[in-house]
Design an enzyme around this catalytic site. Structure first.
Site, PDB file in Angstrom:
ATOM      1  N   CYS A 114      33.597  45.985 -12.993  1.00 56.55           N
ATOM      2  CA  CYS A 114      32.904  46.215 -11.714  1.00 56.55           C
ATOM      3  C   CYS A 114      33.651  47.172 -10.788  1.00 56.55           C
ATOM      4  O   CYS A 114      33.075  47.693  -9.834  1.00 56.55           O
ATOM      5  CB  CYS A 114      32.655  44.893 -11.000  1.00 56.55           C
ATOM      6  SG  CYS A 114      31.602  43.788 -11.943  1.00 56.55           S
ATOM      7  N   HIS A 248      31.132  46.647  -3.397  1.00 53.23           N
ATOM      8  CA  HIS A 248      30.552  46.223  -4.670  1.00 53.23           C
ATOM      9  C   HIS A 248      29.681  45.005  -4.400  1.00 53.23           C
ATOM     10  O   HIS A 248      30.038  44.137  -3.597  1.00 53.23           O
ATOM     11  CB  HIS A 248      31.670  45.877  -5.660  1.00 53.23           C
ATOM     12  CG  HIS A 248      31.158  45.176  -6.883  1.00 53.23           C
ATOM     13  ND1 HIS A 248      30.098  45.659  -7.618  1.00 53.23           N
ATOM     14  CD2 HIS A 248      31.541  44.016  -7.490  1.00 53.23           C
ATOM     15  CE1 HIS A 248      29.861  44.837  -8.617  1.00 53.23           C
ATOM     16  NE2 HIS A 248      30.717  43.831  -8.558  1.00 53.23           N
ATOM     17  N   ASN A 278      24.062  42.000  -9.320  1.00 49.77           N
ATOM     18  CA  ASN A 278      25.343  42.670  -9.573  1.00 49.77           C
ATOM     19  C   ASN A 278      25.158  43.677 -10.711  1.00 49.77           C
ATOM     20  O   ASN A 278      24.981  43.283 -11.860  1.00 49.77           O
ATOM     21  CB  ASN A 278      26.384  41.605  -9.931  1.00 49.77           C
ATOM     22  CG  ASN A 278      27.774  42.187 -10.178  1.00 49.77           C
ATOM     23  OD1 ASN A 278      27.925  43.397 -10.328  1.00 49.77           O
ATOM     24  ND2 ASN A 278      28.768  41.326 -10.234  1.00 49.77           N
TER      25      ASN A 278
HETATM   26  O1  UT7 Z   1      31.431  41.510 -10.039  1.00 45.99           O
HETATM   27  C1  UT7 Z   1      32.472  40.900 -10.709  1.00 45.99           C
HETATM   28  C2  UT7 Z   1      33.079  39.873  -9.899  1.00 45.99           C
HETATM   29  N1  UT7 Z   1      32.315  38.663  -9.945  1.00 45.99           N
HETATM   30  C3  UT7 Z   1      32.210  37.954  -8.874  1.00 45.99           C
HETATM   31  O2  UT7 Z   1      32.684  38.361  -7.845  1.00 45.99           O
HETATM   32  C4  UT7 Z   1      31.581  36.590  -8.955  1.00 45.99           C
HETATM   33  C5  UT7 Z   1      32.394  35.630  -8.148  1.00 45.99           C
HETATM   34  N2  UT7 Z   1      31.878  34.284  -8.175  1.00 45.99           N
HETATM   35  C6  UT7 Z   1      30.727  33.907  -7.570  1.00 45.99           C
HETATM   36  O3  UT7 Z   1      30.019  34.735  -7.041  1.00 45.99           O
HETATM   37  C7  UT7 Z   1      30.394  32.434  -7.503  1.00 45.99           C
HETATM   38  O4  UT7 Z   1      31.524  31.682  -7.871  1.00 45.99           O
HETATM   39  C8  UT7 Z   1      29.193  32.027  -8.407  1.00 45.99           C
HETATM   40  C9  UT7 Z   1      27.911  32.585  -7.811  1.00 45.99           C
HETATM   41  C10 UT7 Z   1      29.392  32.553  -9.789  1.00 45.99           C
HETATM   42  C11 UT7 Z   1      29.064  30.504  -8.429  1.00 45.99           C
HETATM   43  O5  UT7 Z   1      28.957  29.983  -7.128  1.00 45.99           O
HETATM   44  P1  UT7 Z   1      29.862  28.748  -6.677  1.00 45.99           P
HETATM   45  O6  UT7 Z   1      29.450  28.391  -5.322  1.00 45.99           O
HETATM   46  O7  UT7 Z   1      31.303  29.132  -6.909  1.00 45.99           O
HETATM   47  O8  UT7 Z   1      29.373  27.614  -7.664  1.00 45.99           O
HETATM   48  P2  UT7 Z   1      30.210  26.814  -8.771  1.00 45.99           P
HETATM   49  O9  UT7 Z   1      30.544  27.686  -9.939  1.00 45.99           O
HETATM   50  O10 UT7 Z   1      31.325  26.098  -8.097  1.00 45.99           O
HETATM   51  O11 UT7 Z   1      29.131  25.767  -9.242  1.00 45.99           O
HETATM   52  C12 UT7 Z   1      28.591  24.782  -8.346  1.00 45.99           C
HETATM   53  C13 UT7 Z   1      27.546  23.974  -9.086  1.00 45.99           C
HETATM   54  C14 UT7 Z   1      28.036  23.459 -10.446  1.00 45.99           C
HETATM   55  O12 UT7 Z   1      27.477  22.177 -10.630  1.00 45.99           O
HETATM   56  P3  UT7 Z   1      28.358  20.850 -10.356  1.00 45.99           P
HETATM   57  O13 UT7 Z   1      29.538  20.958 -11.276  1.00 45.99           O
HETATM   58  O14 UT7 Z   1      28.746  20.925  -8.900  1.00 45.99           O
HETATM   59  O15 UT7 Z   1      27.410  19.744 -10.684  1.00 45.99           O
HETATM   60  C15 UT7 Z   1      27.410  24.421 -11.419  1.00 45.99           C
HETATM   61  O16 UT7 Z   1      27.205  23.818 -12.701  1.00 45.99           O
HETATM   62  O17 UT7 Z   1      26.402  24.790  -9.373  1.00 45.99           O
HETATM   63  C16 UT7 Z   1      26.088  24.695 -10.774  1.00 45.99           C
HETATM   64  N3  UT7 Z   1      25.501  25.973 -11.177  1.00 45.99           N
HETATM   65  C17 UT7 Z   1      24.188  26.225 -11.068  1.00 45.99           C
HETATM   66  N4  UT7 Z   1      23.159  25.492 -10.627  1.00 45.99           N
HETATM   67  C18 UT7 Z   1      21.942  26.062 -10.627  1.00 45.99           C
HETATM   68  C19 UT7 Z   1      26.122  27.071 -11.696  1.00 45.99           C
HETATM   69  N5  UT7 Z   1      25.222  28.043 -11.921  1.00 45.99           N
HETATM   70  C20 UT7 Z   1      24.022  27.538 -11.538  1.00 45.99           C
HETATM   71  C21 UT7 Z   1      22.722  28.078 -11.526  1.00 45.99           C
HETATM   72  N6  UT7 Z   1      21.711  27.299 -11.065  1.00 45.99           N
HETATM   73  N7  UT7 Z   1      22.442  29.347 -11.934  1.00 45.99           N
END
Ligand code: UT7
Length: 321
Positions: A114, A248, A278
């Site tokens: 990225c 980005h 993204n």
């Molecule tokens: O461009 C390259 C760089 N990449 C980035 O900058 C991405 C950086 N990371 C992020 O943007 C975020 O961490 C994400 C959008 C990927 C995830 O958001 P988050 O608030 O950090 O969520 P999380 O990974 O902590 O997950 C929270 C919950 C989990 O469930 P439990 O364990 O709390 O029950 C996940 O399993 O959300 C669940 N989850 C989803 N639920 C519905 C993860 N993906 C999804 C989904 N739909 N698509």
């Protein structure tokens, strides 16, 4: 007199097909509400069979050349930032040279995930300052839909396809326009936070993107904040000098975090993540093209660009339009 790389032209290409969050929610255990709340994404563009990294890069580059009023014969080099090339070789950039009709140029691809566009911009600037090129097209072109594990809701909802391009032209620095400073970083110790689990040289090749989202998020806000500080400091400028942040586009919460740190209101941040998702190395030039063409970014404006991606790699670039 010193040479500067001015940003002379902008162009982009988005695939025809738009995929909404609701469409993804029909195949995955996710919802429009979750995706919007956690990422700010409402939809993404996804390639059809006839749309490739080369075709999108070429379309974006043609538009950028038209914008600049520069003929292909005047192009010395094409650099393409991509982690999703159509072929291992020839490089995407060399295919693009051919599509554009550039006969006397050179080209190569840059893989920095990225952060690729910032890496490519900085590399092109070095060629121009060294006097090795006078006109370079810098492109980000990505087809992440082909490296996504469409059964993994943690990554499948985050990415989209597209391409963006900027024409850099050598000018003397009297007008105080062009690239002012760029800074690049990489930390291989964090390589397992965001990676593709295979490539052509690996026997166990599968080739799906894997990410520890929460860890990447944590690194993103802190590393991007220190990177923009470093770049502004090198230029002897401060937050209040910046007219536009062109970040980005990974997650609206990361973008808002960096804007808060810079004390920049969101009205001065170019946001496309809601419509493009993204698009990795393509996201900054796509955002630039949009904001220049709709009149938000104007000649004389100071723009700050920043990105972080797999590697981890990160960096920032400061330019006056
Ligand atoms: O461009 C390259 C760089 N990449 C980035 O900058 C991405 C950086 N990371 C992020 O943007 C975020 O961490 C994400 C959008 C990927 C995830 O958001 P988050 O608030 O950090 O969520 P999380 O990974 O902590 O997950 C929270 C919950 C989990 O469930 P439990 O364990 O709390 O029950 C996940 O399993 O959300 C669940 N989850 C989803 N639920 C519905 C993860 N993906 C999804 C989904 N739909 N698509």
């Amino acid at each position: 007199m010193a040479t500067r790389s001015t940003l002379a032209g902008f162009g982009s290409y988005l695939p025809r097909r738009i995929v909404s969050n609701d469409e993804l929610a029909r195949r995955l255990d996710t919802s429009d509400q979750w995706i919007r709340a956690r990422t700010g994404i409402g939809q993404r563009h996804i390639v059809s069979e006839d749309e490739t990294a080369v075709s999108m890069a070429s379309s974006a580059a043609k538009r950028a050349l038209e914008f600049a009023g520069i003929a292909p014969e005047c192009v010395d080099a094409v650099l393409v930032a991509t982690s999703t090339p159509d072929q291992v070789f020839p490089a995407t950039a060399v295919r693009v040279l051919n599509e554009l009709g550039v006969k006397n140029g050179f080209g190569f691809d840059i893989a920095a995930a990225c952060s690729g566009f910032i890496y490519a911009l900085s590399t092109a600037d070095a060629f121009i300052r060294a006097g090795q090129a006078k006109c370079v097209i810098v492109i980000g072109s990505e087809v992440y839909s082909r490296i996504l594990d469409w059964s993994d809701r943690g990554t499948a909802v985050l990415f989209g396809d597209g391409a963006g391009a900027v024409v850099l032209r050598a000018e003397n620095d009297e007008a105080d326009r062009g690239l002012i400073a760029t800074h690049l970083h990489a930390d291989g110790a964090t390589g397992d936070l965001l990676y593709v689990d295979g490539a052509i040289g690996r026997p166990e090749h599968t080739g799906f993107l894997r990410m520890s989202g929460r860890d990447v998020f944590r690194h993103a806000v802190s590393k991007l904040s220190s990177s923009v500080d470093e770049t502004l400091e090198a230029a002897g400028l401060t937050y209040s000098d910046v007219n536009w942040l062109v970040p980005h586009q990974a997650n609206i919460r990361i973008i808002e975090g960096v804007a808060r740190k810079l004390a920049l209101p969101m009205e001065r941040v170019v946001v496309t993540v809601d419509r493009h998702a993204n698009t990795s190395a393509a996201s900054i030039p796509l955002a630039l093209d949009e904001a220049v063409r709709d009149g938000r970014i104007r000649p004389g404006d100071l723009i700050l660009m920043e990105a972080l991606g797999g590697g981890l790699t990160w960096g920032s670039a400061l330019a006056r339009i």
